[in-house]
Design an enzyme around this catalytic site. Structure first.
Site, PDB file in Angstrom:
ATOM      1  N   ASP A 147      -1.072  -7.191   7.309  1.00 19.24           N
ATOM      2  CA  ASP A 147      -2.507  -7.175   6.984  1.00 19.24           C
ATOM      3  C   ASP A 147      -2.720  -7.727   5.572  1.00 19.24           C
ATOM      4  O   ASP A 147      -2.004  -8.652   5.174  1.00 19.24           O
ATOM      5  CB  ASP A 147      -3.080  -5.761   7.193  1.00 19.24           C
ATOM      6  CG  ASP A 147      -2.423  -4.706   6.296  1.00 19.24           C
ATOM      7  OD1 ASP A 147      -1.370  -4.990   5.704  1.00 19.24           O
ATOM      8  OD2 ASP A 147      -2.986  -3.599   6.189  1.00 19.24           O
ATOM      9  N   GLU A 189       5.613  -5.178   7.581  1.00 16.64           N
ATOM     10  CA  GLU A 189       4.852  -4.086   8.206  1.00 16.64           C
ATOM     11  C   GLU A 189       5.274  -3.758   9.633  1.00 16.64           C
ATOM     12  O   GLU A 189       5.148  -2.601  10.066  1.00 16.64           O
ATOM     13  CB  GLU A 189       3.347  -4.404   8.188  1.00 16.64           C
ATOM     14  CG  GLU A 189       2.710  -4.352   6.813  1.00 16.64           C
ATOM     15  CD  GLU A 189       2.807  -5.636   6.024  1.00 16.64           C
ATOM     16  OE1 GLU A 189       3.549  -6.548   6.449  1.00 16.64           O
ATOM     17  OE2 GLU A 189       2.146  -5.726   4.977  1.00 16.64           O
ATOM     18  N   GLY A 219       0.855  -1.186   0.000  1.00 14.11           N
ATOM     19  CA  GLY A 219       0.000   0.000   0.000  1.00 14.11           C
ATOM     20  C   GLY A 219       0.889   1.233   0.000  1.00 14.11           C
ATOM     21  O   GLY A 219       2.049   1.179   0.435  1.00 14.11           O
ATOM     22  N   GLY A 265       1.026  -5.038   0.651  1.00 16.75           N
ATOM     23  CA  GLY A 265      -0.123  -5.067  -0.251  1.00 16.75           C
ATOM     24  C   GLY A 265       0.132  -5.828  -1.536  1.00 16.75           C
ATOM     25  O   GLY A 265      -0.809  -6.322  -2.168  1.00 16.75           O
TER      26      GLY A 265
HETATM   27  C1  LIG Z   1      -2.770  -2.075   3.689  1.00 19.89           C
HETATM   28  C2  LIG Z   1      -1.432  -2.214   3.096  1.00 19.89           C
HETATM   29  C3  LIG Z   1      -0.323  -2.152   3.899  1.00 19.89           C
HETATM   30  C4  LIG Z   1       1.011  -2.183   3.315  1.00 19.89           C
HETATM   31  O1  LIG Z   1       1.253  -2.689   2.246  1.00 19.89           O
HETATM   32  S1  LIG Z   1       2.193  -1.448   4.254  1.00 19.89           S
HETATM   33  C5  LIG Z   1       3.608  -1.337   3.167  1.00 19.89           C
HETATM   34  C6  LIG Z   1       4.404  -2.597   3.120  1.00 19.89           C
HETATM   35  N1  LIG Z   1       5.584  -2.382   2.315  1.00 19.89           N
HETATM   36  C7  LIG Z   1       6.704  -1.810   2.802  1.00 19.89           C
HETATM   37  O2  LIG Z   1       6.804  -1.487   3.971  1.00 19.89           O
HETATM   38  C8  LIG Z   1       7.828  -1.605   1.829  1.00 19.89           C
HETATM   39  C9  LIG Z   1       8.300  -0.150   1.835  1.00 19.89           C
HETATM   40  N2  LIG Z   1       9.380   0.019   0.878  1.00 19.89           N
HETATM   41  C10 LIG Z   1      10.663  -0.342   1.163  1.00 19.89           C
HETATM   42  O3  LIG Z   1      10.985  -0.777   2.241  1.00 19.89           O
HETATM   43  C11 LIG Z   1      11.683  -0.169   0.053  1.00 19.89           C
HETATM   44  O4  LIG Z   1      11.170   0.725  -0.878  1.00 19.89           O
HETATM   45  C12 LIG Z   1      12.028  -1.504  -0.655  1.00 19.89           C
HETATM   46  C13 LIG Z   1      12.829  -2.392   0.294  1.00 19.89           C
HETATM   47  C14 LIG Z   1      10.763  -2.223  -1.105  1.00 19.89           C
HETATM   48  C15 LIG Z   1      12.872  -1.195  -1.931  1.00 19.89           C
HETATM   49  O5  LIG Z   1      13.989  -0.416  -1.606  1.00 19.89           O
HETATM   50  P1  LIG Z   1      14.808   0.311  -2.801  1.00 19.89           P
HETATM   51  O6  LIG Z   1      15.038  -0.638  -3.926  1.00 19.89           O
HETATM   52  O7  LIG Z   1      15.982   0.964  -2.155  1.00 19.89           O
HETATM   53  O8  LIG Z   1      13.820   1.409  -3.386  1.00 19.89           O
HETATM   54  P2  LIG Z   1      13.361   2.778  -2.684  1.00 19.89           P
HETATM   55  O9  LIG Z   1      14.285   3.876  -3.073  1.00 19.89           O
HETATM   56  O10 LIG Z   1      13.086   2.567  -1.231  1.00 19.89           O
HETATM   57  O11 LIG Z   1      11.917   2.969  -3.388  1.00 19.89           O
HETATM   58  C16 LIG Z   1      11.792   3.607  -4.650  1.00 19.89           C
HETATM   59  C17 LIG Z   1      10.674   4.636  -4.487  1.00 19.89           C
HETATM   60  O12 LIG Z   1       9.475   3.914  -4.198  1.00 19.89           O
HETATM   61  C18 LIG Z   1       8.894   4.459  -3.022  1.00 19.89           C
HETATM   62  N3  LIG Z   1       8.180   3.402  -2.314  1.00 19.89           N
HETATM   63  C19 LIG Z   1       8.613   2.141  -2.071  1.00 19.89           C
HETATM   64  N4  LIG Z   1       7.688   1.452  -1.399  1.00 19.89           N
HETATM   65  C20 LIG Z   1       6.637   2.288  -1.223  1.00 19.89           C
HETATM   66  C21 LIG Z   1       5.357   2.148  -0.597  1.00 19.89           C
HETATM   67  N5  LIG Z   1       4.955   0.995  -0.054  1.00 19.89           N
HETATM   68  N6  LIG Z   1       4.537   3.215  -0.589  1.00 19.89           N
HETATM   69  C22 LIG Z   1       4.884   4.389  -1.170  1.00 19.89           C
HETATM   70  N7  LIG Z   1       6.093   4.584  -1.794  1.00 19.89           N
HETATM   71  C23 LIG Z   1       6.947   3.528  -1.812  1.00 19.89           C
HETATM   72  C24 LIG Z   1      10.065   4.973  -2.213  1.00 19.89           C
HETATM   73  O13 LIG Z   1       9.636   5.902  -1.230  1.00 19.89           O
HETATM   74  C25 LIG Z   1      10.921   5.577  -3.295  1.00 19.89           C
HETATM   75  O14 LIG Z   1      10.412   6.832  -3.626  1.00 19.89           O
HETATM   76  P3  LIG Z   1      11.400   8.089  -3.917  1.00 19.89           P
HETATM   77  O15 LIG Z   1      12.266   7.660  -5.050  1.00 19.89           O
HETATM   78  O16 LIG Z   1      10.479   9.221  -4.252  1.00 19.89           O
HETATM   79  O17 LIG Z   1      12.173   8.329  -2.634  1.00 19.89           O
END
Ligand SMILES: C/C=C/C(=O)SCCNC(=O)CCNC(=O)[C@H](O)C(C)(C)COP(=O)(O)OP(=O)(O)OC[C@H]1O[C@@H](n2cnc3c(N)ncnc32)[C@H](O)[C@@H]1OP(=O)(O)O
Length: 370
Positions: free
Chosen positions: A157, A149, A78, A126
């Protein structure tokens, strides 16, 4: 009814194609690793419902648009930046997001036509929610599956309480609490993926799905299976005995103490993962997976909807919100220094944890899920 692509609302973040009897969904937000916006969730639901009722569509496939010059992503979850902005603004769209996303997860699990997820690259949070209910979960050597998460003060979730609870032994607790990333070999061995296709085969497969004359669901599934190979050997499952021994304990404090008493590199790494996560989120996640073993998917999603309400509720009172703090540290300020409160598992109140499983509504927003 004739084949058609209904009007979509996400400004190109979701693309749709119909090729023969196959409906294809492309998540098209590569700059955010295809993280799901509310509009994307709405578009997916619109497409799935239209194609469910369209006799000329026999199967659906979904994939994520890759990033130029970077590793691939199916979906990183998400949109957590939206969670942060919306909670700060006390925007009711945040509640709609969770209700509609969980409803989408349920629709995928019970979808009456084969739904095939091409899970290349990052598949987190998500992203797992829109793929674990698939009839065919296709992984590559680049697949990275996780439910991370607890690292942002949240819990697994999108049905995680259900599908993690189905993993063997205490693997579900291990994945929920550590956020451990799995590759294809481990994920398939644990029942979180079905078939392995080498990444270099994917463009050809997608081309075939797009342009070949797909005449039936069986034809579509056979097109995928023709490219399937033996999955790689699981790597992390060498630690199955230790996973069950440490993560089978009843309480977080016992799990942490058990790992602390094990000097192996694996145990110390797992303890490090736990210590980086929110103690409150760990306690909720553990309880969720334990409860999940006795729940249907619908019951689990209703519980998750209660939990996510209480996770964000402090933001509405301008009080400390563990999830906002976790997102701030990971994705807003990016200082990776969350100030968890409480800071230690010792100080997490069991009463607080139990209360977060209670419904705050007279009529639950997911009451209709069967
Ligand atoms: C109900 C639903 C609940 C959920 O799903 S909660 C979310 C669960 N997922 C996460 O917690 C993952 C969050 N993301 C990360 O931890 C990292 O990303 C990764 C390990 C997946 C990848 O890391 P890397 O390859 O270094 O990429 P990067 O520079 O972190 O990400 C590229 C751009 O993508 C954005 N992004 C990544 N995941 C999300 C997300 N889940 N929601 C919104 N944006 C996201 C970042 O912020 C960044 O953006 P910019 O280049 O502008 O800094």
């Amino acid at each position: 009814m004739s084949t058609s692509i209904p009007a979509l609302c996400s400004d190109g973040q979701v693309l749709a194609e119909v090729n023969g009897c196959l409906g294809l969904i492309i998540l098209n937000r590569p700059q955010a690793l295809n993280a799901l916006s509310l509009a994307m969730i709405r578009d997916m639901r619109t497409l799935l419902r239209a194609w469910r009722d369209d006799d000329s569509i026999q199967a659906v496939a979904i994939l994520g648009q890759g990033r130029e010059g970077k590793g691939p992503a199916f979906c990183a979850g998400g949109d957590i930046r939206f969670f942060h902005t919306a909670a700060k603004a006390k925007d009711p769209a945040l509640g709609d997001f969770f209700t509609e996303e969980y409803a989408l997860n349920h629709e995928i699990h019970v979808y009456p036509k084969p739904y095939i997820a091409l899970m290349d690259g990052i598949v987190m949070g998500g992203g797992m929610g829109i793929s674990q209910g698939a009839k065919l979960r296709v992984l590559t050597e680049r697949s990275k599956l996780a439910m991370p998460e607890a690292h942002i003060g949240l819990f697994p979730d999108v049905g995680g309480g259900y599908f993690l609870a189905q993993c063997p032994g205490h693997v579900g607790e291990w994945l929920a609490l550590t956020g451990q990333v799995l590759g294809a070999g481990d994920a398939i061995a644990l029942g979180l993926g079905d078939v392995f296709v080498r990444a270099e085969e994917l463009p050809g497969l997608i081309e075939q799905l797009r342009h070949a004359d797909q005449t039936s669901a069986e034809h579509v599934v056979a097109t995928v299976m023709e490219r399937a190979e033996l999955a790689p050997e699981p790597q992390l499952l060498a630690h199955r005995e230790a996973i069950d021994r440490h993560f089978g304990f009843g309480a977080m404090l016992e799990i942490k103490a058990s790992l602390a008493g094990d000097n192996s590199e694996w145990a110390q790494q797992a303890l490090g993962q736990l210590n980086a996560n929110s103690p409150l989120a760990l306690a909720i996640s553990l309880e969720l997976v334990r409860r999940g073993r006795n729940l249907s998917l619908a019951e689990d999603l209703r519980l998750e909807r209660n939990l996510v309400h209480w996770c964000f509720e402090p933001a509405w009172r301008d009080a400390h919100c563990e999830t906002l703090e976790g997102i701030r540290a990971l994705a807003v300020d990016k200082d990776h220094q969350p100030r968890w409160s409480p800071a230690h598992s010792e100080d997490v109140s069991p009463q607080t944890v139990q209360a977060m499983f209670e419904s705050p509504w007279a009529k639950h927003p997911l009451a209709d899920l069967q």
